[in-house]
Design a protein around this motif. Structure first.
Motif, PDB file in Angstrom:
ATOM      1  N   MET A 230       0.838  -1.199   0.000  1.00 59.36           N
ATOM      2  CA  MET A 230       0.000   0.000   0.000  1.00 59.36           C
ATOM      3  C   MET A 230       0.877   1.255   0.000  1.00 59.36           C
ATOM      4  SD  MET A 230      -2.907  -1.117   2.779  1.00 59.36           S
ATOM      5  CE  MET A 230      -3.352   0.592   3.081  1.00 59.36           C
TER       6      MET A 230
ATOM      7  N   TYR B  99      -1.249  -1.181  -5.473  1.00 55.20           N
ATOM      8  CA  TYR B  99      -2.517  -1.283  -4.746  1.00 55.20           C
ATOM      9  C   TYR B  99      -3.203  -2.619  -5.038  1.00 55.20           C
ATOM     10  CZ  TYR B  99      -2.278   3.786  -3.783  1.00 55.20           C
ATOM     11  OH  TYR B  99      -1.913   5.037  -3.341  1.00 55.20           O
TER      12      TYR B  99
ATOM     13  N   LEU C  50      -8.065   1.319   0.600  1.00 56.27           N
ATOM     14  CA  LEU C  50      -7.296   0.540  -0.369  1.00 56.27           C
ATOM     15  C   LEU C  50      -8.208   0.097  -1.517  1.00 56.27           C
ATOM     16  CD1 LEU C  50      -4.857  -1.032  -1.417  1.00 56.27           C
ATOM     17  CD2 LEU C  50      -5.473  -2.892   0.154  1.00 56.27           C
TER      18      LEU C  50
ATOM     19  N   ASP D  88      -8.659   2.963  -3.706  1.00 58.09           N
ATOM     20  CA  ASP D  88      -7.423   3.299  -4.426  1.00 58.09           C
ATOM     21  C   ASP D  88      -7.215   2.386  -5.632  1.00 58.09           C
ATOM     22  OD1 ASP D  88      -6.788   5.388  -2.742  1.00 58.09           O
ATOM     23  OD2 ASP D  88      -5.468   4.203  -1.456  1.00 58.09           O
TER      24      ASP D  88
END
Length: 474
Positions: free
Chosen positions: A176, A195, A219, A222
């Motif tokens: 991440m 990601y 996440l 993203d």
């Protein structure tokens, strides 16, 4: 005249007392003044304590010393020197810390006397602090190099465990962070890959939970957001279905964004526990160690004559084994307020869980090494004793030597209680949209007494992605 056996037996009480007073002290006990100063936020005093501590100055503890020096320099805001120490630690790891001599020390003495090689999650954390240091020094190029090194660390872990399931062979948080670093450099293609790789680790884990951390919603967003920025609409649609969310693209904030890392609590410390094993032989003559409850059965790969091994000599074999003790954090929760908006934190890394689970994963393998070491010492002890009583006569020298081996085995047995103790218990993060120009960011912490504490920082919105980390190591 006192013979050697009598002398050793008399001396053992004195040596045993010395062992209880000093030998049983854990690593944490022996660096406690440093650790207390870090927890209290007295970083300058902590550095002084670290530099005068004789244990951590020993060559076998150099990696620990460098990691602690890098950490305390980071906490002091001395990012240049922090990376100097972390780079030296990185170099030690790259060169390798295993040698035949060091392995022999582990066999003949105990693992506490070997060079400290670092926990696997500690190696990933070096990259985290180095990357932040480079960001704060406005050295984007080296921050990106650090991002690439996260991939190399992950590959090394995968090779180490041959990608076995249920082993810590990668670190979702580090991937991440890698994506965030690429994104800060406007490299949305590599950001998406990072990601996505992090998300796939969670997706492969039960309940999308990886070592105590549930896949953050941030996440998931993203992954989809960077997929769309790359024009990967098919992938974006697929991840929406996989995650079970409906993503609505947001207009980028004029001032860019701030990724705020909250490092809370203290990493667990190691102590020593005593476990007791017996040696058994199956119908094929193979030798196995088993604990009192019978829950652990560990093969003993002995190269000598197995039939001559006296099982009664191994009815109560004491093993000194490390055990993690969790530290209760002073702060239980926190929230960010920016431009009147409250933004919750999401947990990104649970170092407590990583520490407990990775130690558990390697227990059987390392316990086998410890037991084999103790068994070899025990076999040597009884061989010498048997030789001392040949032909109906007693050789006092050999008998005394046998008791000397027994005493040495007792006093030298010690668990490795070292670890990087100024790491936080867990890391949470929040992604904060910024206005152009000055932004007031307020962190509200809930302490153990239920009271709120606040800290306010000012961030200048530049239109770029920025980073900030804040530690509450109480």
């Amino acid at each position: 005249m006192i013979n050697l056996r009598t002398y050793i037996l008399q001396a053992s009480s004195v040596i045993g007392l010395m062992f209880l007073l000093s030998g049983c002290a854990s690593y944490n006990d022996r660096i406690l003044p440093y650790y207390k100063n870090v927890s209290a936020g007295n970083y300058k005093a902590a550095e002084t304590e670290l530099d005068k501590n004789s244990l951590i100055q020993k060559p076998r503890n150099k990696l620990l010393y460098l990691m602690e020096k890098g950490r305390i320099a980071h906490l002091n805001g001395d990012y240049q020197n922090s990376n100097k120490y972390f780079n030296d630690a990185d170099q030690m790891l790259d060169q390798g810390l295993t040698s035949a001599t060091d392995e022999a020390v582990g066999v003949l003495v105990n693992p506490m006397e070997q060079r400290y090689k670092g926990e696997d999650f500690e190696k990933f954390m070096i990259h985290y602090y180095k990357a932040l240091n480079y960001q704060y020094l406005h050295n984007t190029e080296d921050a990106i190099v650090e991002a690439r090194r996260i991939t190399l660390q992950a590959q090394e872990q995968g090779d180490k465990f041959n990608n076995k399931e249920k082993r810590y062979s990668n670190d979702a948080f580090s991937l991440m962070l890698q994506g965030m670093l690429y994104e800060s450099n406007n490299d949305v293609n590599n950001a998406f890959i990072s990601y996505r790789n992090a998300a796939e680790i969670y997706l492969a884990a039960p309940d999308k939970t990886y070592y105590g951390t549930t896949m953050p919603l941030g996440l998931q967003e993203d992954v989809i957001r960077t997929a769309l920025l790359n024009g990967f609409t098919t992938e974006a649609d697929q991840f929406e279905k996989t995650f079970g969310i409906s993503y609505e693209p947001q207009k980028p904030a004029e001032g860019g964004e701030l990724i705020f890392f909250w490092e809370n609590g203290r990493a667990p410390v190691k102590t020593q526990v005593d476990l007791f094993f017996s040696l058994i032989r199956n119908n094929n003559g193979d030798l196995f160690f088993t604990d009192a409850a019978g829950g652990l059965v560990i093969p003993f790969n002995y190269g000598g004559d197995r039939n001559r091994v006296n099982l009664k000599s191994f009815e109560s074999l004491r093993v000194a084994w490390p055990k993690y003790i969790a530290q209760t954090p002073f702060y239980s929760s926190a929230v960010i307020t920016s431009n009147q908006d409250k933004i919750p934190f999401e947990k990104a890394e649970d170092i407590n869980e990583l520490a407990f689970k990775t130690l558990q994963q390697r227990t059987l393998n390392e316990m086998g090494k410890v037991l084999s070491r103790l068994a070899v010492k025990k076999i040597a002890e009884y061989s010498v004793r048997a030789s001392a009583k040949s032909d109906g006569k007693t050789n006092s020298l050999l008998e005394g030597l046998g008791y000397g081996i027994q005493l040495y085995s007792l006093l030298s047995e010690k668990a490795d209680t070292r670890n990087w103790q100024t790491l936080p218990a867990n890391i949470s993060y929040a992604r904060i949209p910024l206005q152009k120009g000055e932004n007031q960011i307020t962190l509200t912490l809930k302490n153990s007494r239920g009271a709120d504490e606040t800290k306010t920082i000012t961030v200048n919105g530049t239109g770029r992605l920025q980073f900030y980390n804040y530690s509450t190591l109480r």
